[in-house]
Write an enzyme that holds these catalytic residues in place. Structure first.
Site, mmCIF file in Angstrom:
data_model
loop_
_atom_site.group_PDB
_atom_site.id
_atom_site.type_symbol
_atom_site.label_atom_id
_atom_site.label_comp_id
_atom_site.label_asym_id
_atom_site.label_seq_id
_atom_site.Cartn_x
_atom_site.Cartn_y
_atom_site.Cartn_z
ATOM 1 N N GLY A 45 0.806 -1.210 0.000
ATOM 2 C CA GLY A 45 0.000 0.000 0.000
ATOM 3 C C GLY A 45 0.838 1.258 0.000
ATOM 4 C CB ALA B 122 6.032 6.508 -14.283
ATOM 5 C CB THR B 123 11.479 5.377 -12.063
ATOM 6 O OG1 THR B 123 10.911 4.467 -11.110
ATOM 7 C CG2 THR B 123 11.594 6.758 -11.429
ATOM 8 C CG HIS C 11 0.374 2.358 -10.096
ATOM 9 N ND1 HIS C 11 1.182 2.974 -9.180
ATOM 10 C CD2 HIS C 11 0.368 1.042 -9.771
ATOM 11 C CE1 HIS C 11 1.650 2.064 -8.336
ATOM 12 N NE2 HIS C 11 1.178 0.890 -8.682
ATOM 13 C CD GLU D 254 5.606 6.428 -19.495
ATOM 14 O OE1 GLU D 254 6.327 6.158 -20.487
ATOM 15 O OE2 GLU D 254 4.454 5.980 -19.340
#
Length: 451
Positions: free
Chosen positions: A240, A259-260, A277, A289
């Protein structure tokens, strides 16, 4: 202007009648809440709570001076009675203003569900905004008081922070809530356990809760816990941690989600994770990204223009180092942009996650090969992680970062696995040392390690 909260709960109250959930079972004492109702300066009553006369008496107030009763929403809780002597409840049409004889002015504010919000101005110019349960402002372009410098923030805002954090984000984006605005959560329901967890979640949104019967002086400064500039959220797989990180920024506008992990051709399981997500995030957030985190962290520093590498770097809505997407970027036809009210390079960052960033960097420096690692890969990785930590230390941009806690499980069977575990542990420790707040999430429960 004095506001007494005769109730602070959802329309059905807390605990809900007959509900066996844990939140309702523990809603006792100050944790028990009647349906929300406001008594303003003893003359204006907004909404009705069960037994309003007794609720007022418990708060040391009387309803004898009430000259106007206004309703904000179609009530779906227990039946309400109008005590003898009170005026018949009414409603103000959206956009219309009601002037009371004692000097109060009430303007109806349109909301995005059935109901009406109310902006109340006192005789001395103090201003509060009250929104019904589950509501957000329907539009801010023509709403709110505007001075020569633009929108004037409210002194007090009472709204359903837990159910509609996006409403608070809209008010912040429109300049109607600032650091001096007292944000108080009302319509509190059983979605969050009462007590410390309730107050922790509200503090993360820059809000607070008060007990039934509390009186607030509009315009009086009330210290809200300082919002940490940098937060690290740690946790194991499916703990979580990402939900907790997202929750910490959902009441703020113009968030940039970093976002990696990127995309992985042919990996359906990964595609499903990414899709979940995206669906969970507010539609107003933008996505970048990239694993080039340092330019993003440095973007707001005075006198510094972030580098924009890559062929997509100059496209609209792109932050430094990656390809951005915003509302509609997943195929809905929208165009990503900087968002309202805040420069793109000052927007809060949510980085998810450091473990994937480390994997990418270890790939680049050849960390998986023992010879390459010994010949310079180790030093190259140190330089990259040191640069990231230094950027975190120097940034004044709000940052929430997510990372995996992998040091408490089974020792990896391979040298590469052990190397990754050790390096992630070092990165987490160094990153955490630069954060005002560090959380560990276990089974969906956030434990504060710092802050």
């Amino acid at each position: 202007m004095d506001v007494t909260l005769l109730g602070t709960g959802a329309p059905q109250g807390l605990p809900r009648p007959g509900c066996p959930c844990a939140a309702c079972a523990t809603a006792v004492g100050d944790g028990a809440r009647a349906a929300t109702a406001l008594l303003v300066d003893g003359v204006l009553l907004i909404d009705l709570t069960p037994g309003p006369a007794f609720a007022a008496a418990r708060a040391g107030r009387s309803l004898a001076g009430v000259r106007q009763v206004l309703l904000s929403h179609p009530h779906d809780g227990p039946a309400m009675e109008v005590p003898a002597g009170l005026p018949q409840p009414g409603r103000v049409a959206d956009g219309r203003e009601l002037a009371l004889l004692d000097g109060h002015r009430v303007r109806a504010v349109a909301v995005d569900i059935p109901g009406t919000g109310y902006e109340i101005t006192g005789a001395d110019g103090e201003r509060l905004l009250y929104l019904p349960p589950g509501a957000a402002p329907a539009g801010l372009a023509d709403g709110g008081h505007r001075g020569q410098g633009g929108a004037v923030p409210y002194d007090l805002v009472l709204l359903d922070v837990l159910e509609r954090p996006d409403a608070l984000a809209r008010l912040r984006a429109g300049g109607l809530v600032d650091a001096a605005t007292d944000v108080v959560a009302v319509h509190v329901d059983h979605g969050v356990p009462p007590g410390p967890e309730l107050h922790r979640r509200l503090a993360a949104a820059g809000a607070r809760a008060v007990a039934d019967g509390s009186s607030l002086v509009v315009g009086e400064y009330h210290a809200v816990p300082d919002l940490p500039r940098r937060t690290l959220v740690l946790g194991g797989a499916r703990s979580g941690k990402s939900v907790e990180a997202e929750r910490r920024l959902e009441a703020f506008p113009d968030v940039v989600y970093v976002a990696t992990g990127g995309t992985r051709d042919g990996d359906e399981d990964w595609a499903q994770r990414v899709s979940l997500h995206r669906e969970r995030r507010p539609g107003s957030w933008r996505t970048v990204e990239t694993c080039d985190l340092v330019p993003l962290l440095e973007a707001e520093r005075p006198g510094r223009q972030a580098e924009r590498p890559g062929k997509d770097a100059d496209s609209p809505g792109t932050e430094a180092g990656g390809v951005a997407s915003g509302p509609g970027a997943d195929g809905t036809g929208g165009v990503a942009g900087a968002g309202g009210g805040r420069a793109a390079d000052a927007s809060p960052l949510l980085i998810d996650c450091l473990a994937l960033w480390l994997t990418h960097v270890m790939d680049e420096v050849g960390a998986w090969d023992d010879e390459t690692w010994a010949a310079g890969g180790r030093q190259a990785l140190r330089e990259r992680t040191d640069a990231l930590v230094a950027a975190v230390r120097a940034t004044s941009r709000p940052v929430v970062a997510v990372s995996n806690e992998v040091g408490s499980g089974v020792v990896p069977a391979t040298p590469a696995g052990r190397r990754f575990r050790d390096e992630l542990g070092r990165l987490n420790a160094a990153f955490a040392a630069e954060c005002e707040q560090v959380l560990l999430v276990v089974a969906g429960q956030a434990l504060a390690l710092r802050g």
